[in-house]
Write an enzyme that holds these catalytic residues in place. Structure first.
Site, short mmCIF file in Angstrom:
data_model
loop_
_atom_site.label_atom_id
_atom_site.label_comp_id
_atom_site.label_asym_id
_atom_site.label_seq_id
_atom_site.Cartn_x
_atom_site.Cartn_y
_atom_site.Cartn_z
N GLY A 2 0.66 -1.22 0.12
CA GLY A 2 0.00 -0.01 0.01
C GLY A 2 0.82 1.17 -0.12
N HIS A 3 0.17 2.40 -0.30
CA HIS A 3 0.61 3.68 -0.30
C HIS A 3 -0.29 4.60 0.48
CE1 HIS A 3 4.44 2.91 -2.36
NE2 HIS A 3 3.86 2.31 -3.42
N ASP A 56 1.33 8.90 5.64
CA ASP A 56 2.90 8.34 5.70
C ASP A 56 3.43 9.41 6.75
OD1 ASP A 56 2.63 6.77 3.47
OD2 ASP A 56 3.70 7.99 2.29
#
Length: 403
Positions: free
Chosen positions: A132-133, A163
């Site tokens: 995933g990002h 993030d």
């Protein structure tokens, strides 16, 4: 009496790559910790191939090259662990175990060790092995569904919320708490941070609305996402924008008073009796009624009523702000205490007087870099440039061999 040296003496072995983990350890390095990047000899951190990103988020760190699949290199890493305070990694769950360097193995060698694993979905749960990002974590956390204009699709931000805020900063907080605990108890711990979890935890206002109303308004139609005319972005004549954050009635009334006779007639009814116009008293509200907020205050406290009344107000303000450029409005409203600011581009921000006064921009080899956004009485070392691949291998491993 010696001053507070913050994290001086804390040694962090950072095996993470790309953005979230290195951003986490950047904060630790900026607060004085010794951060040693453990990189593969063949290329190292993938971000080294991404230009200036690597240079920004790895300032002030050391680089040691080790291949943990190699027995000799693995033993060298384990020797470093013996004297480390923190190990930070961002591999998928189980990878470090396969390399012979998992949490239980490292804890057996160094019971005080803080082992931080920063991953997309954490060490448990049905998604733990998923790739995933940032966008994926925001989507699954319910954040992406709420971001964007009314009637439009979810909007992608150039700020990596999951993030950085949900992942990197949450992990840094967990690491510091665990280090303090290890120093007082003699026992380290596992710090398991999921970026999806961290993004979800950033939504107390959305959860409050869900608890209170049983549901959330459509995208772009919430009290803080575009419904209120006094809390939204407006386009100006030159195509640039103003951020009107006059959320509380006192600030909105202040804005209206400053705008004075420039206001369309429908908005003048909200001006307190006796308030001056822009041309008479500098826009300062003179007061006059016992309830200066009147219907405006009741509107802002009642979302259902707000939906009925805000459209004409928004259209009136939108038309007014289109009569001048962004900078003309910014000059008029500067110092008026009504929570209206220009929407700046990053290059404008780098030369902003407030940013300069706070020392937020450091020189990094002739290029701008962000300073630590926390001020202490303690004097912190300025960040050195990001290290070359393996630049400190001989020095760090040599010191470990002599200890």
């Amino acid at each position: 009496m010696p001053g507070n040296t913050l994290l001086a003496g804390i040694r962090v072995l950072d095996l993470s790559r790309l953005l979230p983990g290195p951003f986490c350890s950047l904060y630790l390095a900026q607060m004085g910790a010794e951060v040693i990047k453990i990189e593969e000899p063949d290329g190292g951190d993938y971000a080294r191939g991404m230009g200036e990103l690597f240079a920004q988020v790895n300032r002030g760190k050391k680089s040691v090259t080790l291949d943990l699949r190699d027995a000799e290199d693995r033993e060298a890493f384990l020797a470093l662990v013996d004297d480390a305070d923190v190990v930070l990694e961002s591999f998928r769950p189980g990878v470090m175990d396969k390399l012979g360097c998992g949490y239980e193995t490292l804890r057996a060698r160094n019971p005080k060790l803080v082992y931080a694993a920063l991953t997309g979905y954490g060490q448990t749960g049905p998604y733990r092995d998923w790739a995933g990002h940032d966008m994926n974590y925001l989507a699954l956390a319910g954040v992406l569904d709420q971001v964007g204009s009314a009637g439009g699709p979810p909007a992608q931000s150039n700020l990596q919320i999951a993030d950085l805020a949900g992942g990197a900063l949450t992990c840094a907080l967990g690491i510091l708490a665990a280090v303090i605990g290890a120093r007082s108890s003699g026992q380290g711990t596992m710090v398991d941070v999921s970026m999806m979890d961290g993004a979800l935890a950033l939504m107390p206002i959305a959860l409050a609305a869900l608890r209170q109303d049983g549901g959330l308004p459509p995208r772009g139609a919430g009290m803080l996402t575009g419904l209120l005319p006094n809390y939204r972005v407006y386009r100006c004549r030159d195509g640039r924008h103003l951020a009107v954050g006059a959320l509380e009635p006192k600030f909105f009334l202040r804005l209206l008073a400053v705008l004075g006779d420039r206001l369309p007639a429908p908005l003048r009814k909200w001006l307190p009796r006796g308030s001056g116009t822009s041309g008479s008293s500098g826009g300062k509200t003179q007061g006059g009624s016992k309830d200066p907020f009147g219907s405006l205050g009741r509107m802002l406290g009642d979302p259902r009523r707000a939906r009925l009344l805000t459209a004409p107000v928004h259209l009136a303000l939108a038309g007014l702000f289109m009569t001048r450029t962004r900078d003309q409005w910014a000059e008029l409203l500067a110092g008026q205490d009504c929570c209206v600011t220009p929407v700046l581009s990053l290059d404008e921000v780098l030369d902003n007087a407030q940013v300069r006064a706070r020392g937020m921009i450091e020189d990094d080899g002739g290029k701008p870099a962000f300073a630590l956004p926390i001020r202490f009485d303690a004097e912190l070392p300025r960040s050195a440039p990001a290290p070359r691949l393996g630049e400190h291998t001989a020095d760090v491993l040599g010191r470990a061999a002599n200890d």
